[in-house]
Design a protein around this motif. Structure first.
Motif, short mmCIF file in Angstrom:
data_model
loop_
_atom_site.label_atom_id
_atom_site.label_comp_id
_atom_site.label_asym_id
_atom_site.label_seq_id
_atom_site.Cartn_x
_atom_site.Cartn_y
_atom_site.Cartn_z
N VAL A 76 0.86 -1.19 0.00
CA VAL A 76 0.00 0.00 0.00
C VAL A 76 0.89 1.23 0.00
O VAL A 76 1.94 1.24 0.65
CB VAL A 76 -0.93 0.03 1.25
CG1 VAL A 76 -1.84 1.25 1.21
CG2 VAL A 76 -1.73 -1.26 1.35
N VAL A 77 0.49 2.28 -0.72
CA VAL A 77 1.25 3.53 -0.75
C VAL A 77 0.32 4.69 -0.42
O VAL A 77 -0.78 4.80 -0.98
CB VAL A 77 1.90 3.77 -2.13
CG1 VAL A 77 2.51 5.18 -2.19
CG2 VAL A 77 2.96 2.72 -2.42
N VAL A 78 0.76 5.54 0.50
CA VAL A 78 0.10 6.82 0.75
C VAL A 78 1.08 7.90 0.32
O VAL A 78 2.14 8.08 0.92
CB VAL A 78 -0.27 7.01 2.24
CG1 VAL A 78 -0.91 8.37 2.45
CG2 VAL A 78 -1.20 5.89 2.70
N LEU A 79 0.75 8.60 -0.77
CA LEU A 79 1.66 9.59 -1.34
C LEU A 79 1.36 10.95 -0.74
O LEU A 79 0.53 11.73 -1.23
CB LEU A 79 1.53 9.62 -2.87
CG LEU A 79 2.42 10.60 -3.64
CD1 LEU A 79 3.83 10.67 -3.10
CD2 LEU A 79 2.42 10.25 -5.12
N ALA A 80 2.05 11.23 0.38
CA ALA A 80 1.87 12.49 1.09
C ALA A 80 3.07 13.41 0.93
O ALA A 80 3.10 14.50 1.50
CB ALA A 80 1.64 12.22 2.58
N ALA A 81 4.07 12.99 0.17
CA ALA A 81 5.27 13.80 -0.03
C ALA A 81 5.00 14.92 -1.02
O ALA A 81 4.38 14.70 -2.06
CB ALA A 81 6.41 12.92 -0.54
N ALA A 82 5.48 16.11 -0.69
CA ALA A 82 5.31 17.25 -1.59
C ALA A 82 6.15 18.41 -1.10
O ALA A 82 6.47 18.51 0.08
CB ALA A 82 3.84 17.68 -1.65
N ARG A 83 6.50 19.29 -2.03
CA ARG A 83 7.04 20.59 -1.64
C ARG A 83 5.83 21.48 -1.37
O ARG A 83 5.01 21.69 -2.27
CB ARG A 83 7.91 21.20 -2.73
CG ARG A 83 8.34 22.64 -2.41
CD ARG A 83 9.18 23.25 -3.50
NE ARG A 83 10.54 22.72 -3.50
CZ ARG A 83 11.53 23.16 -2.71
NH1 ARG A 83 11.29 24.13 -1.85
NH2 ARG A 83 12.73 22.64 -2.79
N VAL A 84 5.71 21.98 -0.17
CA VAL A 84 4.56 22.80 0.21
C VAL A 84 5.01 24.11 0.81
O VAL A 84 6.16 24.25 1.24
CB VAL A 84 3.63 22.06 1.21
CG1 VAL A 84 3.08 20.79 0.59
CG2 VAL A 84 4.38 21.73 2.50
N GLY A 85 4.10 25.08 0.88
CA GLY A 85 4.42 26.37 1.47
C GLY A 85 3.23 27.29 1.42
O GLY A 85 2.20 26.98 0.82
N GLY A 86 3.36 28.44 2.06
CA GLY A 86 2.29 29.41 2.10
C GLY A 86 2.25 30.26 0.85
O GLY A 86 2.93 30.01 -0.14
N ILE A 87 1.45 31.31 0.90
CA ILE A 87 1.18 32.13 -0.28
C ILE A 87 2.45 32.79 -0.81
O ILE A 87 2.67 32.86 -2.02
CB ILE A 87 0.08 33.18 0.04
CG1 ILE A 87 -0.32 33.93 -1.23
CG2 ILE A 87 0.52 34.12 1.14
CD1 ILE A 87 -1.53 34.81 -1.02
N TYR A 154 1.83 25.01 -8.16
CA TYR A 154 1.58 23.89 -7.24
C TYR A 154 0.28 23.17 -7.61
O TYR A 154 0.22 21.93 -7.63
CB TYR A 154 1.50 24.42 -5.82
CG TYR A 154 1.22 23.38 -4.77
CD1 TYR A 154 2.20 22.48 -4.36
CD2 TYR A 154 -0.04 23.31 -4.16
CE1 TYR A 154 1.94 21.53 -3.38
CE2 TYR A 154 -0.30 22.36 -3.18
CZ TYR A 154 0.68 21.48 -2.80
OH TYR A 154 0.42 20.53 -1.83
N ALA A 155 -0.76 23.94 -7.91
CA ALA A 155 -2.05 23.35 -8.26
C ALA A 155 -1.95 22.51 -9.53
O ALA A 155 -2.52 21.40 -9.60
CB ALA A 155 -3.10 24.45 -8.44
N ILE A 156 -1.25 23.00 -10.53
CA ILE A 156 -1.10 22.25 -11.78
C ILE A 156 -0.39 20.93 -11.53
O ILE A 156 -0.75 19.88 -12.09
CB ILE A 156 -0.34 23.09 -12.82
CG1 ILE A 156 -1.22 24.22 -13.35
CG2 ILE A 156 0.16 22.22 -13.96
CD1 ILE A 156 -2.40 23.74 -14.20
N ALA A 157 0.63 20.94 -10.67
CA ALA A 157 1.33 19.69 -10.34
C ALA A 157 0.37 18.70 -9.70
O ALA A 157 0.36 17.51 -10.05
CB ALA A 157 2.51 19.98 -9.41
#
Length: 332
Positions: A76-87, A154-157
């Motif tokens: 099973v895989v939960v793909l929670a990895a991402a580059r994230v950040g605020g506005i 980010y949204a497009i990704a």
């Protein structure tokens, strides 16, 4: 385990509940979301949860990801990895947000497909929806309008990740699914002054103002946009619930179904922190999307509801922040 990429189309039904001895790979297991999912899985009796940190496995490196999957063979895989950040981070570094997230997603999804991973959950974001979507936002609003410019990369990704999961479902018949969380917060959050999201940013700002005796705190924007906030532990419960109860083509919104203004959020954080000075707003700075409330009826119809109220969750998050100041754990 059958290798779907080599074995043609498969149309198996989801096994419910998940086998607690299954090997579960939580990609991004050191981050806010991944660590919460990991904790919840362990609490629920899973005995083989894996996920090396980025220092040991850079998910942007394709060969390394494929080699790791071949050696580890998760069920099973939960793909929670991402580059994230605020506005501010999204608006000033869009190329990094697009490139890093596309590479992470494509590498993990392709490697999971090669190994025939039967069950996979891809975590997106509510920013995938159009800036002026009807409120509350239904899953069907995806790709029906223009995105918020400050985080469109980010949204497009994330939209690309959703599309890849749906393509795998169509071509290979694997029961992979997508969940779209609203704005998240909780223990383990990123409190960086420039790269954090709204609630951890407010917590840090008001805490430092209280400690230094500052008479005012200036926040970005007008304070009028409305936001929905979900405690990350509630998201973790939703992830397992979806893995055990959902197997459809479309994404599922994960949220509380209620929202408040950013102004109200700031006042609530100030109250929790104990800051009593003035709260001001720099209206020359961007607000972002005016409102982003998710329609969560698809998820609640599956029997899931949030448990942690915003005030309770903020108090817990602030206590965690204070307890870890100076420990080297905080990303700030």
């Amino acid at each position: 385990m059958t290798t779907a990429a080599h074995g043609g189309t498969r149309h198996g039904k989801t096994h419910r509940p998940l086998d607690r001895s299954a090997r579960v790979f939580v990609a991004g297991g050191r981050g806010l979301v991944g660590s919460a999912v990991w904790r919840h899985l362990v609490r629920e009796g899973f005995t083989d949860v894996v996920g090396p940190g980025s220092a040991h496995l850079d998910l942007r490196e394709r060969r390394a990801v494929f080699d790791w999957f071949a050696a580890t063979r998760p069920d099973v895989v939960v793909l929670a990895a991402a580059r994230v950040g605020g506005i501010k981070a999204n608006a000033t570094r869009p190329a990094e947000f697009l490139s890093d997230n596309l590479r992470i997603q494509v590498n993990v999804l392709d490697a999971a497909l090669e190994q025939g991973v039967e069950r996979l959950l891809f975590l997106g974001s509510s920013c995938i929806y159009p800036k002026f979507a009807d409120q509350p936002v239904r899953e069907e609003a995806l790709l029906t309008g223009a995105l918020e410019p400050t985080n469109d990369a980010y949204a497009i990704a994330k939209i690309a990740g959703i599309t890849q999961v749906r393509a795998v479902r169509r071509q290979y018949g694997l029961p992979w699914i997508c969940a779209m969380p609203t704005n998240l917060y909780g223990p383990g959050d990123n409190f960086h002054p420039e790269h954090s999201h709204v609630l951890p940013s407010l917590i840090r700002r008001f805490h430092e103002a209280r400690e230094t005796g500052a008479r005012r705190v200036v926040n970005w924007g007008t304070g009028t946009p409305r936001r929905e906030f979900l405690h990350v532990d509630d998201l973790a419960r939703a992830c397992l619930h979806l893995l055990e109860h959902y197997d459809e083509d479309g994404p599922v919104n994960v949220g509380t179904g209620t929202d408040i203004t950013v102004w109200e959020a700031a006042e609530l954080v100030a109250e929790v922190v104990g800051y009593e000075g003035a709260i001001e707003w720099d209206t020359a700075q961007p607000d972002g999307t005016p409102r982003k409330l998710l329609d969560v009826s698809r998820l609640t119809a599956l029997g899931w509801v949030p448990r942690i109220g915003l005030r309770e969750g903020l108090a817990e998050t602030y206590a965690w922040y204070v307890a870890h100041l100076g420990s080297g754990v905080l990303r700030h």
